[in-house]
Design an enzyme around this catalytic site. Structure first.
Site: not given
Ligand code: ADP
Length: 152
Positions: A17, A41, A90, A127
């Site tokens: 990040h 979540k 990515r 993450s």
């Protein structure tokens, strides 16, 4: 003012990040790091911890703001008067996921998504892997900023 929202869960913020944010800084007058709150979540770090990690990293950077939001990212962008969403790519999975969201956001609210391709040295960091390593007692120091590692 050229203002971008960089949305994410940041559970926790990683060197990946950070790389995207630092590379995007010259492109914008202001970047709002926007921590999305999703009641369904489960997070490893609390909203307060995730916010504090990011605020501490950017205390001296006037162009960075840290905020939290509920609901659609495009609605948050409208509220904040931001015309751009910043995202990192990515790999092709990221691209496939992001493509239709970006097209929807442009169609709905005219918000453009700006993508930066991950630098090879940090493209493997996510993450979710950091959380796995942390949960199992491994060393996360190569993947996260120093303050995250120290305070976790
Ligand atoms: P989300 O849950 O919305 O994917 P994340 O916090 O996982 O939120 O990621 C926020 C943004 O940061 C996404 O655009 C993601 O692709 C990007 N990102 C995460 N890790 C990296 C990395 N290692 N390199 C480049 N971009 C990354």
């Amino acid at each position: 003012m050229r203002r971008a929202v960089f949305p994410g869960s940041f559970d926790p913020i990683t060197l990946g990040h950070l790389n995207i944010i630092e590379r995007a800084l010259p492109l914008f007058d202001e970047i709002i790091i926007a921590i999305g709150v999703n009641a369904e979540k489960k997070y490893m770090w609390s909203l307060e911890e995730r916010t504090a990690f990011i605020e501490k990293i950017f205390t001296k950077e006037a162009k960075i703001k840290v905020k939290t939001y509920n609901g659609l990212t495009v609605h948050f962008c409208k509220t904040e008067k931001a015309d751009f969403i910043l995202r990192g790519l990515r790999n092709t999975s990221d691209f496939n996921y992001e493509q239709s969201i970006a097209q929807t956001n442009a169609a709905m609210e005219g918000i453009e998504s700006i993508f930066l391709v991950a630098s090879p040295a940090i493209a493997h960091i996510s993450s979710s892997i950091v959380r796995d390593v942390q949960r199992n007692g491994g060393n996360i120091s190569e993947m996260v900023p120093t303050n995250v590692q120290k305070e976790s």
